[in-house]
Structure formats: structure tokens, C-alpha cells
Design an enzyme around this catalytic site. Structure first.
Site, short mmCIF file in Angstrom:
data_model
loop_
_atom_site.label_atom_id
_atom_site.label_comp_id
_atom_site.label_asym_id
_atom_site.label_seq_id
_atom_site.Cartn_x
_atom_site.Cartn_y
_atom_site.Cartn_z
CD GLU A 289 -2.71 -1.28 2.51
OE1 GLU A 289 -3.73 -1.98 2.52
OE2 GLU A 289 -2.27 -0.69 3.54
N GLY A 291 1.86 5.08 -0.56
CA GLY A 291 1.13 6.35 -0.67
C GLY A 291 2.09 7.51 -0.80
CB CYS A 360 -0.94 33.68 16.07
SG CYS A 360 -0.53 34.56 17.59
#
Length: 432
Positions: A289, A291, A360
Site C-alpha cells: 500500500e 502512498g 500565530c
């Protein structure tokens, strides 16, 4: 005029280059044109690079089932590219499944993950014909069985097993050891397999494991496969599949020195063949798998510089118009990135910089230790490569910042894959 510094090859798409003015081109499109048309910040996805990396895995792991891990980055266009490449798709939860189905991705080529799937998610998976559901807990065995019985269907499932293999990666990315939330330990897996096999609502297709992310050692995958093969031989000898998950490392700041994929595929297949042959068992079909290693190098993020502050004796702080909200990985995982002046050529010497965002928060850092030309100034364009995976997926509206657009580039053309958010989008959800 002195040429602009060469791009470090590892993190950049293969199409990345500079023109004679030093302007960065991605997919044949100047970033100056992208910034003018789509604004900044913007995620840029090189569609040719994404396709090439799908093809790379298909070649290296010929004979394996390859599921693209949608959690790294998924939208309808990406789902369609994955389908066209002949890969399968790994989705986590109802949202990713909804995107895949909306894109027309073949549901029988989808595997559904999640450590706490809802009844609604499991119901949708069964009614839409999802090919595999990964059972992650004893509780899910009971829940999924009840739903399948109510619907009058059988669920084709994999059982996620903790292989007990530790990897040298960030603790948040390590999932192969016992003390984490995913899967069942090997001692609990045997009884769970027996429950699944005894239930006429289930077809046990295989065993699944996942070791984590940014794994550079083939030995980790080899050890995990051996442990799952041993478990299969003891508890489920007829089980036809073993899925080893993903986690293949990619380069962020330098050329990749990670795993040789073709060598790894050969070793894994040889190990499965030999283990099964000596025990008189059918060889299981292997699956992976990937990604990050597909999406990551295909993506860059484009920013515009707003302020430059020199801290004598320390470094220069270069603030851009994005930050924590579009890339949380440096703050969350200590991830390293690099940045390049993207909109012009500079003959100035390189200086030590820290590229920071506009939010911030003191942890709003994109590039902790970087080098940029000494004449970097407000209005300059910066590009940060290697952001195709987990940046858009992890993005937020911190400080009520709208998420940037995702722009696909290919063969000199650009298109919007995901529209950028606006303040109106955010206010539309605020019903107070």
C-alpha cells in the site's frame, strides 16, 4: 549572469527545471504564471510524476496487488489517475470512500481501513461492493458480522495483525509494534481468525500488517512477512493473501538512498514461495500500500515571501503567506524540507535561513535549516518540494485560514484539481 543554483534531484518532480531567467518550471508551467493565475499559497501536483511513480511500483512489484494509500493525498482526479494506472485504492473511513466512489473508482478494487469504523461506514462499504474490509479489532468482528447478516451479504475481510517489528521512524509513524492503536497482537490474532472463519458472514481473504512510514530497511518488511507467514501456517493455511502495507521512504531534502523496490519485491516473493513450499501450502498473493512514495515527490507548495528578518549571529527568518495550516508536518513530526527561490535568478551568496509561516504560533516553521540567496526579499516566490503527501491531507483552517487550491500541471498546462477555500466558505459553516 550567473546561473541559478541547480535543484537538488531527490525531492523534486522529474519535470522540475529552471528557464534562462531562473524561473522554476513544474510540468512545463512557470511558477510565476501559476502564482498569477491561482494565487499563493498553492499546492502544485505534477501529474506526470504521479503517473510515473504509479508505473514504477507496478513494474517493481509485478504480480503483487498494489493499493495506493489515499490518506497521503486523495481527490477525484487522483483517484481516476490511480484507476487508469491499474492500481487499487486504500481508503480510511467514509470520507475517502465517498471521494473514491464519486470519482467512479471500481469499488471491488478498494480496501477499507480504520481502527474505529462506524456502522454507517461499514454499511456503505458493503452496499457499495468494496472489495476488502480490514478488520482491526475483536469488536469489529461482531459489528461487521451483524451488519452483513442484516444486509444478507458476505463481507470479504483481511485481519490486521501487529507484526511486532519496530522501525527507525518517528513514534507517530511507527505502527508495527504492540503499544499502539492499530490491529491485533499475534497472540490475539489466532482466536480472531478462528471467529472469522467460523462465521458464515465472512470470507477471510488474508492477513494485513503495516509497519509505519519512512521505512528505509528491507529487513523490516522481510521480518514482518515471515511472522505473518508463520501465523498463516498455524491459523489460516488456506488464507490466500498477505498485505504488508506501505511506508516506503521518500526523499525530502536530498537524493533518496532508500529501499531498492525491485530487490525488495524479489526477496519478499522468494520468501513467500519458499515458506509455503516447505509447508506444502499454496503461495499467498502479496499486496502493498504505497502512498507517500507516490504522491510526495509529485507535489510542491508555492509561497510568496512577506517579510524578511535578520537575527544577527543566528539566521535570517523568511516568512511566507502559508505555514502551519497547509503543512503541519514540521511541527507535528519534526519533518525536514528544503526551499528554493522560484521566481527569478539571483547571483547573491547563500545565507542560512529559517522559512516560517504567517500563523500565530512559534512552531509555525516550514524549513528549519535552509539556504536561500542573501537578496531574498518580500514578493519573492518560494517553492517547497516533497509536499505532495500528507500536507493537503493534514491541512487545517488554523487562524481561520482558507485551505489553498490543489493545481495539477502536465505538459505545459495547468488545471484546478481541488478549488481553494474562501472566507465565504468558512463563514458559510458558522451558524452562530
Amino acid at each position: 549572469m550567473r546561473a541559478a543554483p541547480a535543484l537538488v534531484p531527490g525531492p523534486w518532480p522529474a519535470t522540475a527545471r529552471r528557464d534562462v531567467q531562473g524561473v522554476l518550471l513544474l510540468g512545463g508551467v512557470p511558477v510565476t504564471a501559476l502564482a498569477e493565475r491561482f494565487g499563493t499559497p498553492a499546492y502544485i501536483v505534477d501529474e506526470s510524476e504521479f503517473r510515473a511513480r504509479c508505473a514504477m511500483f507496478a513494474r517493481a512489484f509485478d504480480g503483487f496487488d498494489i493499493y495506493y494509500a489515499g490518506k497521503s493525498f486523495l481527490c477525484k482526479a487522483i483517484a481516476r489517475i490511480v484507476a487508469e494506472a491499474g492500481l487499487r485504492l486504500d481508503v480510511c473511513g467514509g470520507g475517502e470512500l465517498a471521494v473514491a466512489l464519486a470519482a467512479g473508482f471500481p469499488p471491488n478494487r478498494i480496501v477499507l481501513h480504520g481502527n474505529n469504523k462506524s456502522a454507517a461506514e461499514l454499511t456503505r462499504a458493503l452496499t457499495s461492493g468494496v472489495g476488502r474490509i480490514v478488520i482491526d479489532s475483536e469488536n469489529e468482528i461482531e459489528l461487521l458480522s451483524a451488519i452483513a447478516r442484516r444486509l444478507g451479504v458476505r463481507a470479504t475481510v483481511l485481519l490486521r495483525v501487529v507484526a511486532g517489528v519496530r522501525t527507525d521512524t518517528h513514534p507517530h509513524n511507527a505502527t508495527g509494534h504492540e503499544d499502539q492503536k492499530f490491529g491485533l497482537g499475534r497472540s490475539a490474532a489466532g482466536p480472531a481468525i478462528a471467529r472469522i472463519r467460523a462465521d458464515d458472514r465472512f470470507e477471510l481473504a488474508g492477513l494485513h500488517t503495516h509497519l509505519g512510514s519512512q521505512i528505509r530497511t528491507p529487513a523490516a518488511y522481510e521480518a514482518a512477512l515471515t511472522r505473518l507467514l508463520d501465523l498463516r501456517a498455524r491459523a489460516a493455511p488456506a488464507c490466500p493473501e498477505i498485505n504488508l502495507g506501505g511506508g516506503f521512504a521518500m526523499a525530502y531534502t536530498e537524493p533518496d538512498t532508500g529501499i531498492d523496490l525491485e530487490d525488495l519485491a524479489r526477496e519478499l516473493q522468494a520468501r513467500a514461495d519458499a515458506h509455503s513450499r516447505t509447508r506444502g501450502l499454496t503461495v499467498p498473493r502479496l499486496a502493498i500500500e504505497p502512498g507517500r512514495s507516490i504522491a510526495g515527490p509529485a507535489g510542491c507548495t508555492l509561497y510568496r515571501v512577506g517579510t524578511v528578518k535578520e537575527r544577527p549571529g543566528l539566521r535570517t527568518y523568511v516568512a511566507v503567506d502559508g505555514g502551519l495550516s497547509d503543512n503541519i508536518r514540521p511541527a507535528l513530526l519534526g519533518a525536514d524540507y528544503t526551499a528554493a527561490l522560484a521566481g527569478r535568478c539571483s547571483t547573491a551568496r547563500g545565507i542560512r535561513v529559517r522559512v516560517v509561516g504567517r500563523h500565530c504560533d512559534a512552531g509555525d516553521i516550514l524549513v528549519r535549516e535552509g539556504t536561500l540567496p542573501a537578496d531574498v526579499r518580500p514578493g519573492d516566490l518560494l517553492a517547497v518540494p516533497g509536499t505532495g503527501a500528507y500536507c493537503r491531507s493534514f491541512s487545517s483552517n488554523f487562524n481561520h485560514s482558507p485551505r489553498p487550491p490543489v493545481v495539477g500541471v502536465r505538459s505545459g498546462r495547468a488545471r484546478v484539481l481541488v478549488r481553494g477555500e474562501t472566507e465565504e466558505d468558512l463563514l458559510r459553516l458558522d451558524l452562530g
